[in-house]
Design an enzyme around this catalytic site. Sequence first.
Site, PDB file in Angstrom:
ATOM      1  N   SER A 233       0.861  -0.873  -0.011  1.00 39.01           N
ATOM      2  CA  SER A 233       0.011   0.127  -0.026  1.00 39.01           C
ATOM      3  C   SER A 233       0.904   1.296  -0.139  1.00 39.01           C
ATOM      4  O   SER A 233       0.690   2.228  -0.854  1.00 39.01           O
ATOM      5  CB  SER A 233      -0.770  -0.085   1.166  1.00 39.01           C
ATOM      6  N   HIS A 263      -1.980  -8.929   1.662  1.00 39.27           N
ATOM      7  CA  HIS A 263      -1.661  -7.649   2.644  1.00 39.27           C
ATOM      8  C   HIS A 263      -2.864  -7.284   3.604  1.00 39.27           C
ATOM      9  O   HIS A 263      -3.174  -8.309   4.353  1.00 39.27           O
ATOM     10  CB  HIS A 263      -1.470  -6.524   1.631  1.00 39.27           C
ATOM     11  N   HIS A 309       5.617 -13.098   7.174  1.00 40.13           N
ATOM     12  CA  HIS A 309       6.067 -11.483   6.808  1.00 40.13           C
ATOM     13  C   HIS A 309       7.056 -11.469   5.842  1.00 40.13           C
ATOM     14  O   HIS A 309       8.117 -12.105   6.012  1.00 40.13           O
ATOM     15  CB  HIS A 309       6.296 -10.818   8.034  1.00 40.13           C
ATOM     16  N   ARG A 318       3.109  -5.591  16.847  1.00 40.45           N
ATOM     17  CA  ARG A 318       1.762  -4.951  16.831  1.00 40.45           C
ATOM     18  C   ARG A 318       0.885  -6.073  17.235  1.00 40.45           C
ATOM     19  O   ARG A 318      -0.515  -5.841  17.935  1.00 40.45           O
ATOM     20  CB  ARG A 318       1.496  -4.436  15.579  1.00 40.45           C
ATOM     21  N   ASP A 364      -2.138  -8.847  11.712  1.00 39.07           N
ATOM     22  CA  ASP A 364      -3.559  -9.323  11.306  1.00 39.07           C
ATOM     23  C   ASP A 364      -4.104 -10.557  12.135  1.00 39.07           C
ATOM     24  O   ASP A 364      -5.119 -10.779  11.973  1.00 39.07           O
ATOM     25  CB  ASP A 364      -3.546  -9.792   9.838  1.00 39.07           C
TER      26      ASP A 364
HETATM   27  N1  CMX Z   1       1.412 -19.863   5.644  1.00 38.42           N
HETATM   28  C1  CMX Z   1       1.726 -20.896   4.384  1.00 38.42           C
HETATM   29  N2  CMX Z   1       2.555 -20.513   3.872  1.00 38.42           N
HETATM   30  C2  CMX Z   1       3.374 -19.439   3.994  1.00 38.42           C
HETATM   31  C3  CMX Z   1       3.005 -18.444   4.993  1.00 38.42           C
HETATM   32  C4  CMX Z   1       1.922 -18.718   5.698  1.00 38.42           C
HETATM   33  N3  CMX Z   1       1.276 -17.825   6.841  1.00 38.42           N
HETATM   34  N4  CMX Z   1       3.751 -17.513   5.023  1.00 38.42           N
HETATM   35  C5  CMX Z   1       4.674 -17.679   3.769  1.00 38.42           C
HETATM   36  N5  CMX Z   1       4.348 -18.908   3.279  1.00 38.42           N
HETATM   37  C6  CMX Z   1       4.964 -19.512   2.338  1.00 38.42           C
HETATM   38  C7  CMX Z   1       4.941 -18.736   1.099  1.00 38.42           C
HETATM   39  O1  CMX Z   1       3.630 -18.779   0.381  1.00 38.42           O
HETATM   40  C8  CMX Z   1       5.838 -19.065   0.077  1.00 38.42           C
HETATM   41  O2  CMX Z   1       5.512 -20.312  -0.470  1.00 38.42           O
HETATM   42  P1  CMX Z   1       5.922 -20.693  -1.927  1.00 38.42           P
HETATM   43  O3  CMX Z   1       7.402 -20.822  -2.005  1.00 38.42           O
HETATM   44  O4  CMX Z   1       5.200 -22.098  -2.237  1.00 38.42           O
HETATM   45  O5  CMX Z   1       5.793 -19.647  -2.757  1.00 38.42           O
HETATM   46  C9  CMX Z   1       7.122 -19.457   1.129  1.00 38.42           C
HETATM   47  O6  CMX Z   1       6.497 -19.553   2.369  1.00 38.42           O
HETATM   48  C10 CMX Z   1       8.156 -18.529   1.240  1.00 38.42           C
HETATM   49  O7  CMX Z   1       7.464 -17.347   1.430  1.00 38.42           O
HETATM   50  P2  CMX Z   1       8.266 -16.134   2.329  1.00 38.42           P
HETATM   51  O8  CMX Z   1       9.410 -15.761   1.568  1.00 38.42           O
HETATM   52  O9  CMX Z   1       8.389 -16.702   3.809  1.00 38.42           O
HETATM   53  O10 CMX Z   1       6.981 -14.954   2.512  1.00 38.42           O
HETATM   54  P3  CMX Z   1       6.829 -13.735   1.264  1.00 38.42           P
HETATM   55  O11 CMX Z   1       7.792 -12.690   1.760  1.00 38.42           O
HETATM   56  O12 CMX Z   1       6.973 -14.263  -0.012  1.00 38.42           O
HETATM   57  O13 CMX Z   1       5.388 -13.336   1.650  1.00 38.42           O
HETATM   58  C11 CMX Z   1       3.411 -12.880   3.125  1.00 38.42           C
HETATM   59  C12 CMX Z   1       4.885 -12.670   3.083  1.00 38.42           C
HETATM   60  C13 CMX Z   1       2.953 -12.019   4.243  1.00 38.42           C
HETATM   61  C14 CMX Z   1       2.577 -12.606   1.805  1.00 38.42           C
HETATM   62  C15 CMX Z   1       3.425 -14.433   3.428  1.00 38.42           C
HETATM   63  O14 CMX Z   1       3.918 -14.672   4.959  1.00 38.42           O
HETATM   64  C16 CMX Z   1       1.760 -14.798   3.454  1.00 38.42           C
HETATM   65  O15 CMX Z   1       1.060 -15.129   2.491  1.00 38.42           O
HETATM   66  N6  CMX Z   1       1.242 -14.733   5.024  1.00 38.42           N
HETATM   67  C17 CMX Z   1      -0.262 -14.937   5.115  1.00 38.42           C
HETATM   68  C18 CMX Z   1      -0.967 -13.660   4.508  1.00 38.42           C
HETATM   69  C19 CMX Z   1      -0.653 -12.654   5.464  1.00 38.42           C
HETATM   70  O16 CMX Z   1      -0.900 -12.668   6.823  1.00 38.42           O
HETATM   71  N7  CMX Z   1      -0.510 -11.402   5.047  1.00 38.42           N
HETATM   72  C20 CMX Z   1      -0.620 -10.270   5.920  1.00 38.42           C
HETATM   73  C21 CMX Z   1       0.929  -9.783   6.060  1.00 38.42           C
HETATM   74  C22 CMX Z   1       1.015  -8.236   6.971  1.00 38.42           C
HETATM   75  C23 CMX Z   1       0.258  -7.258   5.933  1.00 38.42           C
HETATM   76  O17 CMX Z   1       0.834  -6.814   5.038  1.00 38.42           O
HETATM   77  O18 CMX Z   1      -0.720  -6.765   6.429  1.00 38.42           O
END
Ligand code: CMX
Length: 430
Positions: A233, A263, A309, A318, A364
């Site tokens: 964002s 996000h 994250h 937070r 979240d």
């Molecule tokens: N559950 C399952 N798998 C997860 C995970 C979770 N909570 N967090 C990361 N992973 C997976 C990723 O999907 C990725 O898998 P692939 O290799 O198959 O694509 C792998 O672990 C590596 O990812 P990463 O480098 O640790 O995480 P990214 O930086 O790519 O993504 C985020 C970060 C937040 C998008 C991811 O952790 C996620 O999808 N979390 C769940 C959604 C969430 O809570 N989002 C809110 C974040 C805070 C915000 O911005 O508001």
Amino acid sequence: MAKLQNALAKKIPVWREEIKEINKVHGNLKIDTVTVGQAYGGMRGIKCMVCDTSEVPPDKGLLIRGIPIADLTAKTAEDTFYLLCTGDLPSSADRKALTEELAERAKVPAYVWKILEAMPKDSHPMTMLDTAILAMQRESEFAKAYDKGMAKADYWKPTLEDSLNLMARIPTIAAGIYRMRFKKGPRIAPKKGLTMAENYARMLGIPDKSGEFADCMRLYLVLHSDHEGGNVSAHACHVVGSALSDPYYAVSAGLNGLAGPLHGLANQECLGWIIETTKKFKGVPTDEQLRKYSWDTLNSGKVIPGYGHAVLRITDPRFTAFREFGMKHFPEDPVMCLVDKVFNIVPQVLVEQGKAKDPWPNVDAASGALLYHYGLKEFSYYTVLFSVSRAMGMLSQLIINRAMGTPIERPKSVTTEWMKKTVAAAATQS
Ligand code: CMX
């Protein structure tokens, strides 16, 4: 506004000089390199932009102007916005002036309500909020001053005007959307003399005799306000703003990014997952049931929302602040108990799976449980609450960027053909 504008007018020349000097003396110093993996991998971790309002060290979590967020949990939204913009917490006179300034600007134009009322009844509340903000673009002081011809050094002044107007109106619009979209009855007008959080809580119409819900809103607005410059964002707002699109266009763009499930929408998804779990197990599951259910979620190809994250590598402070609030006020609440249980189980499961770099909860993972407790149970509205707060971060970043004359953002993209040639050339050299 005079006080905030004066504070900025004193600081801006100093900041400009500092940046000019750093650029002049060290402009060619390398601060990072970029790998093929980063170019294909969402540019994760590349140090290539500047944001002074806040930073997120992976091992500490959010610092607003150098102050850990855990030390700001007793502050108001107004304090936080003042701090984000100027680098200082406001004096009581500054706080009072800002509260009055926002009250003066709070009136939402009537056409905004007409537009919102004309939208399909099942529109997502985030779509409604973004539409309202874009519709008000015609009011932009920045766009008007730019059309007339304005010196670059003055760009920040109408940006601040637009920012204050947006800050003042967004809570009223957001509360109006809640009442309209979820059939809660007529809109409730803002009341002078209340803080942003008190007003927002009141306008939502959630019963709150003790003022505890308003206090929860205060904490909510402070905790979500900013998270440095590279998140979707903030970055979307920054890119759009860098083209000198005014704050209405830029904030709307940022909020469209916040609406994504990876996000801001994760708070909606996270509480959905928690409630689904309580339904499936008819209450709080046992540790073993929860562990299995977490694995089922992962094995079905889904992420566990609220965990992981892109930057953080610790429990998000937070999350800790929200959890402490919930545990202080309603430790017996079944949803809060489940949030706590999930915190004890899911990180282990994510570690066992071995994919997520950060197995810990983000903001979240707990926020929705608090809202649910107070009776705000419409999940699709949760990202709007996030937006009311995050607008403060986006707007303060825009003000600073306009003041520093930050140029249009334009990184270089390469093709996969270029990548193939480059890796082949590197292979012959090694
Ligand atoms: N559950 C399952 N798998 C997860 C995970 C979770 N909570 N967090 C990361 N992973 C997976 C990723 O999907 C990725 O898998 P692939 O290799 O198959 O694509 C792998 O672990 C590596 O990812 P990463 O480098 O640790 O995480 P990214 O930086 O790519 O993504 C985020 C970060 C937040 C998008 C991811 O952790 C996620 O999808 N979390 C769940 C959604 C969430 O809570 N989002 C809110 C974040 C805070 C915000 O911005 O508001």
